[in-house]
Motif scaffolding. Structure first.
Motif, PDB file in Angstrom:
ATOM      1  N   SER A 243      -6.713 -33.392  24.492  1.00  0.00           N
ATOM      2  CA  SER A 243      -8.081 -32.949  24.738  1.00  0.00           C
ATOM      3  C   SER A 243      -8.698 -33.826  25.806  1.00  0.00           C
ATOM      4  O   SER A 243      -8.490 -35.050  25.820  1.00  0.00           O
ATOM      5  CB  SER A 243      -8.905 -33.033  23.443  1.00  0.00           C
ATOM      6  N   PHE A 244      -9.438 -33.188  26.699  1.00  0.00           N
ATOM      7  CA  PHE A 244     -10.215 -33.923  27.696  1.00  0.00           C
ATOM      8  C   PHE A 244     -11.585 -33.265  27.744  1.00  0.00           C
ATOM      9  O   PHE A 244     -11.757 -32.185  28.306  1.00  0.00           O
ATOM     10  CB  PHE A 244      -9.551 -33.892  29.072  1.00  0.00           C
ATOM     11  N   LEU A 245     -12.546 -33.915  27.089  1.00  0.00           N
ATOM     12  CA  LEU A 245     -13.870 -33.325  26.939  1.00  0.00           C
ATOM     13  C   LEU A 245     -14.917 -34.400  27.136  1.00  0.00           C
ATOM     14  O   LEU A 245     -14.828 -35.493  26.561  1.00  0.00           O
ATOM     15  CB  LEU A 245     -14.015 -32.703  25.542  1.00  0.00           C
ATOM     16  N   LEU A 246     -15.897 -34.094  27.974  1.00  0.00           N
ATOM     17  CA  LEU A 246     -17.001 -35.017  28.247  1.00  0.00           C
ATOM     18  C   LEU A 246     -16.500 -36.369  28.742  1.00  0.00           C
ATOM     19  O   LEU A 246     -17.028 -37.422  28.388  1.00  0.00           O
ATOM     20  CB  LEU A 246     -17.858 -35.203  26.989  1.00  0.00           C
ATOM     21  N   GLY A 247     -15.433 -36.315  29.542  1.00  0.00           N
ATOM     22  CA  GLY A 247     -14.901 -37.533  30.132  1.00  0.00           C
ATOM     23  C   GLY A 247     -14.026 -38.354  29.218  1.00  0.00           C
ATOM     24  O   GLY A 247     -13.575 -39.440  29.604  1.00  0.00           O
ATOM     25  N   LYS A 248     -13.784 -37.883  27.998  1.00  0.00           N
ATOM     26  CA  LYS A 248     -12.964 -38.628  27.055  1.00  0.00           C
ATOM     27  C   LYS A 248     -11.645 -37.900  26.816  1.00  0.00           C
ATOM     28  O   LYS A 248     -11.631 -36.690  26.578  1.00  0.00           O
ATOM     29  CB  LYS A 248     -13.707 -38.806  25.730  1.00  0.00           C
ATOM     30  N   GLU A 249     -10.554 -38.661  26.867  1.00  0.00           N
ATOM     31  CA  GLU A 249      -9.218 -38.098  26.674  1.00  0.00           C
ATOM     32  C   GLU A 249      -8.708 -38.472  25.288  1.00  0.00           C
ATOM     33  O   GLU A 249      -8.814 -39.616  24.858  1.00  0.00           O
ATOM     34  CB  GLU A 249      -8.269 -38.625  27.740  1.00  0.00           C
ATOM     35  N   VAL A 250      -8.180 -37.485  24.599  1.00  0.00           N
ATOM     36  CA  VAL A 250      -7.539 -37.693  23.301  1.00  0.00           C
ATOM     37  C   VAL A 250      -6.114 -37.192  23.401  1.00  0.00           C
ATOM     38  O   VAL A 250      -5.884 -36.050  23.801  1.00  0.00           O
ATOM     39  CB  VAL A 250      -8.284 -36.954  22.169  1.00  0.00           C
ATOM     40  N   LYS A 251      -5.170 -38.049  23.036  1.00  0.00           N
ATOM     41  CA  LYS A 251      -3.753 -37.697  23.140  1.00  0.00           C
ATOM     42  C   LYS A 251      -3.041 -38.168  21.874  1.00  0.00           C
ATOM     43  O   LYS A 251      -3.098 -39.337  21.523  1.00  0.00           O
ATOM     44  CB  LYS A 251      -3.132 -38.347  24.375  1.00  0.00           C
TER      45      LYS A 251
END
Length: 1125
Positions: free
Chosen positions: A189-197
């Motif tokens: 996920s890449f949402l609102l400048g934050k990446e979750v992997k």
């Protein structure tokens, strides 16, 4: 359909649209005038305006808007041609998104989240449409590139499918994509400048379940040993959950159970697994379970159709399944009407003329002059051609085998079937009896010769003619044989108990063991002959249990019955060595022999062990434990009040283990238990689940009041002891047990009334008739994950418990090391299919090594795997990568001396214990051993470590005259002697750490010093350490030179004697050497070196770093190797 969010002005929209539903974030609107018959002018006017002003309205009269509360701007996110279509989208938004949007403080962030979610749903719909048109659509290729880019896994990690969803981090959802591959599930996920992997290996998943919370109406919870993750807002949660369960189940069966559960060959080849393959496999598993077909059957076609059912004088709608050897039909309501047609019984499959009452009919003609009519078959021509092709192939195969069988019969005895009796150490009288049994034809069931006299047994006989007439009437109406119509009416007859005269025949019919018998004529007799006289673990266990099988029955108080039981069990163990013999098989085989002929009993046992109870009869009875876990969940679902009162349901499930393993034969009176076996052959394992639930339901009140496990066991035992059949109700087979009183004088277990088995079975069928095979198979898939992981945890606990006393590593670090070790093993199985460790792992289960424990054989590493972990965990730097590789290679050779080039976890942990927790002398001793044979070999890649370094003097103190050319003796090859010495040395385990070590020659010592120099690179005290090692090197060289001179002088004096040694001996003795004790003493003279080796190393930090780098390192290496090939 979902639309890419398109901005519209709300005030303009209100002129053309009427709001039907609304909430804070969404509006459902209908085009003004649509569907209004009384105001056609309004509809036409708005339609014209819509055509000019709003392009979306030209297509669909309904739409859904996304809005920011208080704003005039909205976005169209969905549209539909009918109110039903758009209501479905509205319901999904309200059900999955509306509650979650309340957690956003900024409403604009909520709108961005919804937009991203809708785009994900659109991508998922596109994937589904394209996947239906082609195997790998272009969109899927784009997703595959993103998957490889985001997670940097090797190209061999095959992506199966992907879903748009949210991953919850606390109370905040992160919109992204969930990627499901053959070995991992990954989320990005890449949402609102934050990446979750996230990357979660399927091998780490311990539980998959569907949950509902206050924030998530419905979500998928993925549990590992470390934490839980929730994923929600799927467009099709049911499909995603099914695929995740399948992939986790397949991976765990392939990796964790090295013994090998039954797994389809296609699924063992991970490169061939696709979403379509998984869907087909799910249907195949269901069909195999529903019709209890052989595991080797391949599913070909699934087609909707209707079958003419003469008993109802109508066509019954359902589904036709075609496999290699069967045509299977099941009505829409599972169990209402089923039909199993073996192709071996089919004469022809023909198309008939299509009419309006009978569209697309197909006639299946049987050898018994019976025919079945199927109608409403789509793509009838292709289907009939495919079935006829398999029919012709099967008929040709049978004709060839029949010809061969007839030719064998012409030269052998005409007797169709003989039994054999064998034993050892017989007396003369016993030998005569044995010879009689050997040549006696045993073509009848044991019950015909041995009757068990019981109270009430005469009443049983009086009911036999009544039951036989009922069954004859049923055969007349529904047919006889495997291809009879199986309806709910037959369930009632089975519940009454099959008459003894028909029991063997109907067991063969219901299980279709008769087809196996017909196609394998003479197979059993040949197995008996081959297995006679063989002695192994299975035969020893069989001999031990022979007289424990129904010991009260007269058939097994006689050598004839015992001999038949021995032959059946031994023949099956010979047929299937993977299963061999397991406890409870003797009880089952005994009952089969009572009612079926000996060869029939063998094929019934085959059907039960290999088809009807898959994975039950193996070393760890995985199948039975899976069904126990399923049974526990069914108790929660079907008996919620009991589940609330009995907090620990594992007690009830463990009590019921014998119910499943022995089909109630070990807990019910014999006549009642045989009725349960009747139901089992007709309905399969579903009958055992239903009956088990009925037993618990009947005792729910007493079980709820239990205070301990023993009391619950007593309640159930007392109840089951009093379950009889109709006739034996008049005279109980055993007196009721007395009530057990507690300290207060109240009876905990009151006297149980006599229960009729037929009533109990009918009650089970009535209360739990909605339990289907499809539900059981889905639950088995999920609970197999839990059972396998539970076994894995037990293995780990046992391993760590055994090692904890031998090493000084903390329990936490030892546990983490085990996980790293296992992960390294799995990584190679993921992406390196040719690993020698993988091959050896499979071989270790096929050929069990009695010399090594199960723990030692569980996980082992080959050379590349060990070198990978060496680079991650070695405490000292080694300078160049070439030297690091050299040391890793030598360490592997040293540890794997007696393991066929494989390192066990015990050896691995002991090595690290020496490096991180050992004393100074232990560390130096290990380094010393790495620079002498056998760790040092001729095959090392480093040029400076070739054969000149090898000290041939140590193993070759041979004072022997060199044979001349005419002596007739071969010249001794000292290099061959050296290799033989290394092989002999590899067979010995150095258990005593004080065992003297061989001497080290000068060249080996130089390499030893080189290793020490490389270890100090980058150390804060590097300069002091270099000076110290230079001093030690000089000192040891002087010691070696002094020793060499003294040794040379002694040799000269010895040479002046009367019998000079041979030239070979002089050459062997003329060598510069030092001992381990001399090197250790020299190192102890330098405080800098002592401090370096005594300085504690942080193993926990090294393990934490290794966890982060292990996957990347291995994946990068394998990707590089794949690119160079």
């Amino acid at each position: 359909m979902w639309l890419n969010p398109e901005e519209v002005l709300l005030k303009n929209a209100l002129k053309l649209w009427v709001t039907v539903r609304s909430n804070d974030f969404f509006l459902l609107q209908k085009r003004r005038g649509h569907g209004e018959s009384t105001n056609r002018i309004t509809g036409l006017l708005v339609g014209a305006l819509d055509t000019v002003l709003d392009s979306n309205a030209r297509v669909t009269p309904f739409r859904i808007l996304l809005q920011i509360p208080g704003s005039q701007i909205s976005w169209v996110i969905a549209s539909g041609a009918t109110i039903e279509e758009v209501n479905e989208h509205w319901g999904w938004l309200v059900h999955n998104l509306l509650h979650s949007l309340s957690v956003f403080e900024n409403k604009e962030d909520a709108v961005r989240f919804v937009k991203g979610k809708v785009k994900g749903l659109i991508a998922e719909e596109v994937q589904g449409r394209q996947a239906a048109q082609e195997e790998e659509p272009e969109k899927f290729r784009e997703v595959l590139l993103k998957f490889e880019l985001h997670f940097s896994l090797p190209a061999s990690e095959k992506l199966v499918t992907y879903y748009s969803c949210c991953c919850w981090k606390g109370r905040v959802p992160r919109q992204g994509f969930l990627y499901l591959s053959v070995n991992h599930m990954a989320f990005y996920s890449f949402l609102l400048g934050k990446e979750v992997k996230l990357v979660i290996p399927w091998a780490d998943v311990t539980r998959l379940e569907r949950v509902s919370t206050s924030l998530m109406t419905e979500a998928i919870r993925v549990t590992t040993r470390k934490r839980q993750r929730e994923f929600s807002m799927f467009l099709n949660l049911e499909e995603a959950f099914g695929v995740m369960g399948q992939l986790a189940d397949i991976t765990l069966r392939r990796l964790l159970d090295s013994e090998g559960l039954e797994l389809d060959r296609v699924l063992q080849q991970t490169a061939r697994i696709t979403k379509r393959i998984l869907e087909e496999q799910a249907i195949r598993e269901y069909v195999l379970a529903l019709f209890r077909l052989p595991r080797s059957e391949k599913l070909y076609e699934v087609a909707s159709c209707s079958v003419w059912t003469p008993h109802s004088r109508s066509h019954t709608a359902g589904t036709l399944y075609t496999t290699d050897s069967y045509l299977c039909f099941s009505s829409r309501e599972e169990g209402s009407c089923t039909l199993l047609i073996p192709l071996s019984e089919v004469l022809s499959i023909e198309k008939a003329e299509s009419t309006s009452p009978l569209p697309n009919p197909v006639i299946v003609s049987m050898r018994t002059k019976k025919a079945f009519q199927l109608i409403d078959l789509q793509e009838r021509d292709e289907l009939v051609e495919s079935m006829n092709s398999r029919l012709r192939s099967l008929q040709w195969k049978h004709s060839v085998f029949r010809t061969r069988r007839d030719s064998r019969r012409s030269v052998t005895s005409p007797t169709p079937y003989y039994t054999f009796y064998y034993d050892t150490g017989l007396s003369d009288e016993e030998e005569v009896e044995e010879q009689v049994l050997r040549n006696t034809v045993n073509s009848e069931a044991l019950m015909t010769a041995f009757h068990q006299s019981q109270p009430g047994h005469n009443g049983n006989k009086s009911m036999e003619p009544v039951k036989e007439r009922l069954w004859e009437d049923h055969f007349t109406e529904f047919g006889r044989g495997v291809h009879m119509f199986r309806t709910e009416k037959i369930q009632k007859l089975v519940a009454m108990g099959i008459p003894e005269s028909l029991r063997g025949e109907l067991w063969m019919t219901f299980s279709d063991a008769c087809s196996e018998l017909e196609s394998h004529q003479g197979y059993y007799a040949s197995l008996v002959q081959k297995s006679m006289g063989h002695s192994n673990l299975a035969t020893d266990e069989i001999e031990r249990d022979l007289h424990r099988s129904l010991p009260d029955h007269p058939a097994f108080q006689n050598p004839t019955g015992i001999a038949a039981l021995r032959r059946v069990l031994t023949a099956y163990a010979h047929r299937n060595p993977k299963i061999g013999y397991c406890q409870s098989m003797n009880i089952l085989a005994s009952v089969l022999l009572l009612y079926a002929k000996e060869e029939e009993a063998f094929w019934l046992l085959v059907a039960v062990c290999e088809r009807m109870l898959p994975d039950y009869f193996n070393r760890r009875v995985i199948g039975a434990q899976v069904d126990q876990s399923v049974f526990e969940e069914l108790i929660k679902e079907r008996l919620p009040e009991l589940a609330e009162q009995v907090l620990d349901l594992s007690t009830l499930s463990s009590v019921s283990l014998s119910w499943f393993l022995t089909l109630f034969l070990s807990v019910l009176p014999f006549q009642s238990a045989v009725c349960v076996v009747d139901c089992f052959f007709f309905q399969g394992i579903k009958a055992i689940f239903q009956l088990g639930l009925a037993v618990l339901d009947a005792n729910a009140a007493q079980l709820s009041a239990c205070t301990d496990d023993g009391q619950a066991l007593l309640i159930l035992t007392s109840f089951l002891d009093q379950v009889g059949n109709e006739e034996s109700d008049r005279v109980p087979s055993t007196p009721p047990p007395p009530a057990v009183e507690n300290s207060s004088g109240e009876a905990d277990v009151p006297t149980v009334r006599h229960i009729n088995i037929t009533e109990l079975i009918n009650e089970a069928l009535g209360k739990f008739r909605d339990l289907t095979v499809r539900q059981i198979e889905r639950l088995r898939c999920l609970h197999r994950i839990r059972v396998l992981q539970s076994h894995e945890d037990t293995i780990k606990e046992n391993t760590l418990r055994l090692l904890s006393t031998d090493v000084s590593i903390s329990p936490e670090d030892l546990s983490d090391l085990y996980d790293l070790f296992k992960t390294e093993h799995f990584v190679t199985l993921y992406w390196g299919g040719s690993s020698s460790a993988a091959a050896a792992e499979a071989a270790s289960w096929q050929h069990s090594d009695p010399g090594h424990s199960f723990v030692e054989r569980q996980y082992r590493l080959d050379r590349p795997q060990f070198k990978s972990l060496y680079g991650l965990l070695a405490p000292w730097p080694s300078g160049s990568s070439q030297h690091t590789d050299t040391l890793a290679n030598r360490t592997f050779i040293l540890l794997a001396q007696d393991r066929d080039n494989l390192v066990t976890f015990k050896e691995f942990a002991s090595w690290l214990d020496t490096l991180y927790c050992g004393e100074l002398n232990e560390k130096i001793r290990l380094l010393y051993r790495l620079h002498i044979p056998p760790a040092l070999t001729e095959s090392e890649d480093e040029p400076s470590l070739r054969s000149p370094l090898l000290s041939t003097n140590r193993p070759l103190y041979v004072n022997k005259e060199t044979p001349g050319p005419d002596s007739g003796e071969e010249v001794t090859d000292y290099q061959e002697q050296l290799k033989q010495m290394l092989q002999d040395l590899a067979k010995e385990k150095e258990k005593d750490v004080d065992k003297p070590l061989p001497l080290m020659n000068q060249r080996e010592f130089i390499q030893f010093c080189k290793t020490l120099y490389s270890m100090f690179h980058g150390d804060p005290e590097e300069n002091d350490l270099f000076q110290a090692i230079a001093t030690v090197t000089s000192l040891v060289l002087q010691i070696g030179e002094a020793g060499h001179r003294e040794h040379a002088k002694a040799c000269e004096e010895k040479a002046a004697g009367p019998s000079p040694p041979s030239d070979g001996a002089l050459a062997a003795d003329d060598e510069w050497t030092v001992s381990y004790a001399q090197i250790l003493a020299s190192l102890l003279t330098e405080q800098a070196l002592v401090s370096f080796f005594e300085k504690p190393a942080d193993l926990s930090a090294k393990i934490a770093q290794a966890k982060q780098n292990q996957y990347q390192q291995r994946a990068s290496l394998l990707t590089l190797q794949g690119g160079t090939r």
